[in-house]
Design an enzyme around this catalytic site. Structure first.
Site, PDB file in Angstrom:
ATOM      1  N   HIS A  50       0.805  -1.232   0.000  1.00  0.00           N
ATOM      2  CA  HIS A  50       0.000   0.000   0.000  1.00  0.00           C
ATOM      3  C   HIS A  50       0.834   1.276   0.000  1.00  0.00           C
ATOM      4  O   HIS A  50       0.290   2.369  -0.028  1.00  0.00           O
ATOM      5  CB  HIS A  50      -0.984   0.020   1.169  1.00  0.00           C
TER       6      HIS A  50
HETATM    7  N1  UDP Z   1      -3.404  -5.811   9.002  1.00  0.00           N
HETATM    8  C1  UDP Z   1      -4.644  -6.454   9.153  1.00  0.00           C
HETATM    9  N2  UDP Z   1      -5.305  -6.852   8.028  1.00  0.00           N
HETATM   10  C2  UDP Z   1      -4.823  -6.674   6.771  1.00  0.00           C
HETATM   11  C3  UDP Z   1      -3.558  -6.040   6.630  1.00  0.00           C
HETATM   12  C4  UDP Z   1      -2.882  -5.604   7.767  1.00  0.00           C
HETATM   13  O1  UDP Z   1      -5.096  -6.671  10.274  1.00  0.00           O
HETATM   14  O2  UDP Z   1      -5.476  -7.062   5.790  1.00  0.00           O
HETATM   15  C5  UDP Z   1      -2.685  -5.348  10.200  1.00  0.00           C
HETATM   16  C6  UDP Z   1      -1.271  -5.880  10.319  1.00  0.00           C
HETATM   17  O3  UDP Z   1      -1.205  -7.083  10.945  1.00  0.00           O
HETATM   18  C7  UDP Z   1      -0.561  -4.814  11.100  1.00  0.00           C
HETATM   19  C8  UDP Z   1      -1.253  -3.562  10.681  1.00  0.00           C
HETATM   20  O4  UDP Z   1      -2.502  -3.944  10.106  1.00  0.00           O
HETATM   21  O5  UDP Z   1      -0.744  -5.038  12.473  1.00  0.00           O
HETATM   22  C9  UDP Z   1      -0.362  -2.832   9.703  1.00  0.00           C
HETATM   23  O6  UDP Z   1      -1.065  -1.910   9.027  1.00  0.00           O
HETATM   24  P1  UDP Z   1      -0.508  -1.172   7.758  1.00  0.00           P
HETATM   25  O7  UDP Z   1       0.231  -2.121   6.896  1.00  0.00           O
HETATM   26  O8  UDP Z   1      -1.654  -0.443   7.205  1.00  0.00           O
HETATM   27  O9  UDP Z   1       0.449  -0.091   8.415  1.00  0.00           O
HETATM   28  P2  UDP Z   1       2.003   0.045   8.526  1.00  0.00           P
HETATM   29  O10 UDP Z   1       2.517  -1.072   9.341  1.00  0.00           O
HETATM   30  O11 UDP Z   1       2.532   0.022   7.143  1.00  0.00           O
HETATM   31  O12 UDP Z   1       2.178   1.368   9.190  1.00  0.00           O
END
Ligand code: UDP
Length: 362
Positions: free
Chosen positions: A209
């Site tokens: 994303h």
């Molecule tokens: N996550 C979730 N479902 C999904 C994708 C991600 O529950 O389909 C959770 C994942 O396990 C993690 C968090 O969302 O705990 C991460 O979110 P994201 O990737 O949006 O944020 P980033 O880590 O890149 O800041």
């Protein structure tokens, strides 16, 4: 002590859940601590927001600022305008922000200008990549934070380099991992598990994303087609983020292995990760969770603000080109996973440490 807790986006919800539990535990023990939960509305899709409140038993927010989407500046400004009113109407002793999203920075700035103390959970991490909005949010937030809570000693060193007063920097561990440990016995297979004939260790999870990977439709398609070919006959489950979905639009892709599904709720997603063969992602949070679960993770970025997931954990940075991913993933298929461990203090108790320390400050 009256704390206003801010959460705006999916990873924030996962981080505030154990902090709220730790506060409620202290309240039961008679401590003088209360909280007000403010949802900025930065993420508002049901499966990026409500589902997490329901599954992680996060109380209904006391206020929802409903800012929704917008350019970086439009969204940040909308959060600031609404949060200033929120704080003026509901004064508190401390504003607690988590992570690195626009809500984190916007609310920290508003609080500080109202002379309210700011606490930043997951402070001090740095990618060094100023093209990422998150890096700017981290630097601005940490420049005005009063109490820093960090996930690693490295993050603490970064803060000291930027001039933080050592007595304000606290290495407490990782609240995201608190949530993981608190929910490991509740994770559950998603409804498509049987339909897709998934078995433990026979599929890959893919999430993408970040703008660098998804904002250019042609290179996104090139990446997806390359990943599809690279994995032999392993299925790839791809919970598609709304941002990525919007870019792909109605594009007709002929993919053999990649199966598109909606963004998953936390309990289904953690089940999928825990039982996967490997994960390909551009998420920072997922590289932490795979580290704790011992699942090989290939991060499609050129840098990470979480180096311990690489030096100690299961994460490998592969850059953003399909050629690099093919090479590194190919080596992994031949050599198998490397030995990895769990970073210090990622033990499920970070939130309790944070609340104990905050209570000792008063
Ligand atoms: N996550 C979730 N479902 C999904 C994708 C991600 O529950 O389909 C959770 C994942 O396990 C993690 C968090 O969302 O705990 C991460 O979110 P994201 O990737 O949006 O944020 P980033 O880590 O890149 O800041």
């Amino acid at each position: 002590m009256k704390i206003t807790i801010v959460a705006g986006a999916r990873p924030n919800f996962i981080k505030i859940a154990p902090i709220i539990k730790a506060i409620e535990k202290k309240q039961k023990d008679g401590a003088n601590i209360s909280y007000r939960l403010v949802h900025t509305g930065q993420h508002y899709d049901k499966n990026l927001s409500d589902t997490f409140f329901e599954e992680l038993n996060i109380p209904h927010p006391n206020a929802n600022l409903e800012v929704k989407s917008g350019s970086q500046s439009v969204q940040t400004a909308a959060i600031m305008i609404a949060f200033e009113q929120e704080l003026l109407q509901n004064p508190c002793d401390l504003v607690l922000v988590v992570g690195d999203v626009n809500s984190t920075m916007a609310c920290a700035v508003v609080a500080k200008k109202l002379n309210i103390k700011v606490t930043h959970v997951e402070a001090g991490i740095r990618s060094g990549d100023m093209t990422m909005p998150e890096e700017i949010n981290r630097i601005v937030t940490d420049s005005i934070t009063d109490y820093f809570f960090t996930t690693s000693t490295w993050a603490g060193e970064n803060l000291l380099k930027y001039g933080a007063e050592p007595s304000t920097v606290h290495f407490v561990g990782n609240v995201m991992i608190d949530t993981l440990y608190q929910n490991l016995n509740r994770i559950a297979a998603p409804s498509f598990w049987n339909e897709f004939k998934l078995e433990t260790g026979n599929y890959i999870i893919l999430t993408l994303h970040r703008p660098a990977n998804v904002d250019e439709e042609k290179s996104l398609i090139n990446l997806l087609e390359g990943i599809d070919k690279m994995v032999g006959d392993k299925k790839i489950i791809f919970p598609i983020h709304p941002r990525t979905k919007a870019i792909l639009g109605e594009t007709n892709l002929e993919l053999k292995n990649i199966l598109f599904v909606e963004p998953q709720g936390y309990l289904n997603f953690m089940y999928l990760i825990k039982n996967s063969f490997a994960v390909i992602t551009d998420s920072g949070g997922i590289s932490e969770e795979t580290t704790v679960l011992g699942i090989p993770c290939f991060t499609m970025r050129n840098n990470t603000e979480r180096p311990e997931t690489q030096t100690i954990g299961t994460n490998t940075l592969v850059g953003t080109s399909i050629e690099n991913l093919e090479k590194i993933f190919g080596e992994f298929l031949v050599n198998g996973p490397r030995k990895a461990g769990i970073p210090e203090l990622w033990d499920g108790k970070a939130s309790e440490r944070i609340i104990d320390i905050l209570l000792s400050k008063k």
